[in-house]
Design an enzyme around this catalytic site. Sequence first.
Site, short mmCIF file in Angstrom:
data_model
loop_
_atom_site.label_atom_id
_atom_site.label_comp_id
_atom_site.label_asym_id
_atom_site.label_seq_id
_atom_site.Cartn_x
_atom_site.Cartn_y
_atom_site.Cartn_z
N ASP A 167 -14.51 -12.31 9.14
CA ASP A 167 -13.24 -11.97 9.59
C ASP A 167 -13.19 -11.06 11.03
O ASP A 167 -12.46 -11.27 12.13
CB ASP A 167 -12.34 -11.13 8.65
CG ASP A 167 -11.90 -11.83 7.39
OD1 ASP A 167 -11.74 -13.15 7.58
OD2 ASP A 167 -11.71 -11.32 6.40
N ARG B 33 -12.72 -10.64 16.95
CA ARG B 33 -13.35 -10.34 18.30
C ARG B 33 -13.10 -11.76 19.27
O ARG B 33 -12.87 -11.57 20.31
CB ARG B 33 -14.70 -9.86 18.19
CG ARG B 33 -15.10 -8.68 17.72
CD ARG B 33 -16.50 -8.21 17.62
NE ARG B 33 -17.05 -8.66 16.56
CZ ARG B 33 -16.95 -8.16 15.31
NH1 ARG B 33 -16.24 -7.23 15.03
NH2 ARG B 33 -17.56 -8.58 14.10
N GLU C 25 -3.53 -5.18 13.18
CA GLU C 25 -2.67 -3.92 13.23
C GLU C 25 -2.85 -3.39 14.54
O GLU C 25 -4.15 -3.36 15.09
CB GLU C 25 -2.82 -3.09 12.17
CG GLU C 25 -4.13 -2.33 12.00
CD GLU C 25 -5.59 -3.22 11.68
OE1 GLU C 25 -6.45 -3.35 12.58
OE2 GLU C 25 -5.74 -3.91 10.67
N ASP D 35 -2.17 11.81 9.30
CA ASP D 35 -3.40 11.15 10.07
C ASP D 35 -2.93 10.03 11.03
O ASP D 35 -3.19 10.00 12.05
CB ASP D 35 -4.49 10.41 9.13
CG ASP D 35 -5.20 11.54 8.40
OD1 ASP D 35 -5.11 12.79 8.46
OD2 ASP D 35 -6.20 10.88 7.59
N ASN E 104 -4.41 -1.91 6.42
CA ASN E 104 -2.90 -1.63 5.68
C ASN E 104 -3.17 -1.66 3.99
O ASN E 104 -2.67 -0.74 3.54
CB ASN E 104 -1.86 -2.82 6.19
CG ASN E 104 -0.78 -2.82 5.25
OD1 ASN E 104 0.18 -1.74 5.26
ND2 ASN E 104 -0.71 -3.90 4.18
N PHE E 105 -3.78 -2.71 3.59
CA PHE E 105 -3.99 -2.83 2.33
C PHE E 105 -4.75 -1.61 1.39
O PHE E 105 -4.52 -1.12 0.69
CB PHE E 105 -4.60 -3.96 1.73
CG PHE E 105 -4.95 -4.20 0.29
CD1 PHE E 105 -3.84 -4.37 -0.56
CD2 PHE E 105 -6.31 -4.47 -0.10
CE1 PHE E 105 -4.20 -4.66 -1.85
CE2 PHE E 105 -6.53 -4.70 -1.52
CZ PHE E 105 -5.36 -4.86 -2.34
N SER E 106 -5.93 -1.02 2.34
CA SER E 106 -6.61 0.11 1.87
C SER E 106 -5.91 1.21 1.78
O SER E 106 -5.94 2.32 1.16
CB SER E 106 -7.78 0.26 2.80
OG SER E 106 -8.63 -0.87 2.95
P1 NAP Z 1 -15.06 -4.70 10.45
O1 NAP Z 1 -16.22 -4.44 9.69
O2 NAP Z 1 -14.94 -5.75 11.45
O3 NAP Z 1 -13.87 -5.05 9.24
C1 NAP Z 1 -13.72 -4.33 7.94
C2 NAP Z 1 -13.60 -5.23 6.67
O4 NAP Z 1 -12.07 -5.70 7.16
C3 NAP Z 1 -14.56 -6.28 6.63
O5 NAP Z 1 -14.97 -6.45 5.24
C4 NAP Z 1 -13.45 -7.69 7.31
O6 NAP Z 1 -14.17 -8.70 6.61
C5 NAP Z 1 -12.22 -7.09 6.77
N1 NAP Z 1 -11.09 -7.90 7.21
C6 NAP Z 1 -10.65 -7.72 8.60
N2 NAP Z 1 -9.77 -8.46 8.73
C7 NAP Z 1 -9.19 -8.62 7.52
C8 NAP Z 1 -7.96 -9.42 7.10
N3 NAP Z 1 -6.98 -9.50 7.68
N4 NAP Z 1 -7.79 -9.20 5.54
C9 NAP Z 1 -8.85 -8.76 4.94
N5 NAP Z 1 -9.78 -8.32 5.32
C10 NAP Z 1 -10.07 -8.14 6.43
O7 NAP Z 1 -14.31 -3.44 10.86
P2 NAP Z 1 -13.87 -2.93 12.40
O8 NAP Z 1 -14.52 -3.92 13.62
O9 NAP Z 1 -13.77 -1.49 12.41
O10 NAP Z 1 -12.23 -3.30 12.54
C11 NAP Z 1 -11.73 -4.55 12.22
C12 NAP Z 1 -10.85 -4.29 10.90
O11 NAP Z 1 -11.12 -3.74 10.10
C13 NAP Z 1 -9.32 -3.87 11.41
O12 NAP Z 1 -8.46 -4.75 12.13
C14 NAP Z 1 -8.92 -3.19 10.21
O13 NAP Z 1 -7.99 -3.94 9.51
C15 NAP Z 1 -10.26 -3.26 9.18
N6 NAP Z 1 -10.18 -1.88 8.96
C16 NAP Z 1 -10.25 -1.46 7.53
C17 NAP Z 1 -10.50 -0.06 7.32
C18 NAP Z 1 -10.14 0.26 5.73
O14 NAP Z 1 -9.89 -0.60 4.99
N7 NAP Z 1 -10.28 1.44 5.40
C19 NAP Z 1 -10.85 0.83 8.09
C20 NAP Z 1 -10.80 0.64 9.39
C21 NAP Z 1 -10.67 -0.83 9.72
P3 NAP Z 1 -15.37 -9.49 7.11
O15 NAP Z 1 -16.45 -8.78 6.14
O16 NAP Z 1 -15.11 -10.93 6.68
O17 NAP Z 1 -15.67 -9.22 8.49
#
Ligand code: NAP
Length: 271
Positions: free
Chosen positions: A55, A60, A129, A157, A171-173
Amino acid sequence: MNYNSKKDIINIIHNDNYKSVETAKELTEKLEKEGFIVSDTYDYKAKLNICIGGDGAFLRAVHNYGFPDIPFVGVNTGHLGFFQEISPDNLNDFVKSYVNGDYILEEIYLVEASICTRTSCIELIGVNEIVIKGIESKVIHLNVSIADNYLERFSGDGVIISTPTGSTAYNFSAGGSIIFPTLQVLQITPLAPISSKVYRSLTTSAIVHNDMTIKINPEYRDENSILIVVDGIQHKYDNIVEINLTMSDMTINKLTLNPNSFWSNLKDKFI
Ligand code: NAP
């Protein structure tokens, strides 16, 4: 059924991991055998973008190529791959369905922020988001209004403003709800809200209709302590006085082979 012309250009976008590179080679061969012109540099005249990776790779690609009109489809060689519908083991089925026009195009709704500092306004767009949070782990205080109604003085935060697509991500987390992707709504989800005798913040997320604007005014002392994070990419501006968030008029198109797969995909990937 809308059959595709064999002379159509297809962009293949992939990350550098071994599995993605090998999958890109295999898929290129299969598509070229069917007569498609496969481009591994981005061609703005293409009919389809195939994004190989997780994803994150899809997010990107959408940002790097400026939110193109060309539809995306994903092959999952990543970790979760919630968007990425095709498995590398199913390339033949995908090519067959694509040749036969056996798919639908789904719109992906985007969130847009207008960030106004004391001197100018900047527009940013997100697929998953837009997060407004404090720098250096600081507590921030945000005055939140929805559709011109003052709602709360948030302390904590930060807040996530998520699209339906992003509802399964950050959002889910953070305890937000999962939203079916065709619903035209945004969701505002608190990040570690403080709810005490000193500070009072909503502790749950709220779902906001797409014709409503979410307005955020940081308190004066926080004007220089705000980080804006769009799909994981950080932006820092000084003297932020107001942020207006809405659903964008622009959308991204996603090619979907199995339109009724959202809930089974959710079960497979999350439960
Ligand atoms: P990233 O490593 O690219 O992504 C973090 C995880 O989120 C990966 O496992 C990715 O899946 C998954 N993901 C991304 N979009 C998703 C979606 N729409 N539905 C379900 N899972 C999804 O991290 P990043 O570059 O920092 O940011 C990319 C995204 O990560 C952000 O848009 C944000 O939503 C998410 N994120 C999550 C948290 C958290 O859950 N605490 C914290 C920061 C950011 P893949 O493994 O397939 O790439």
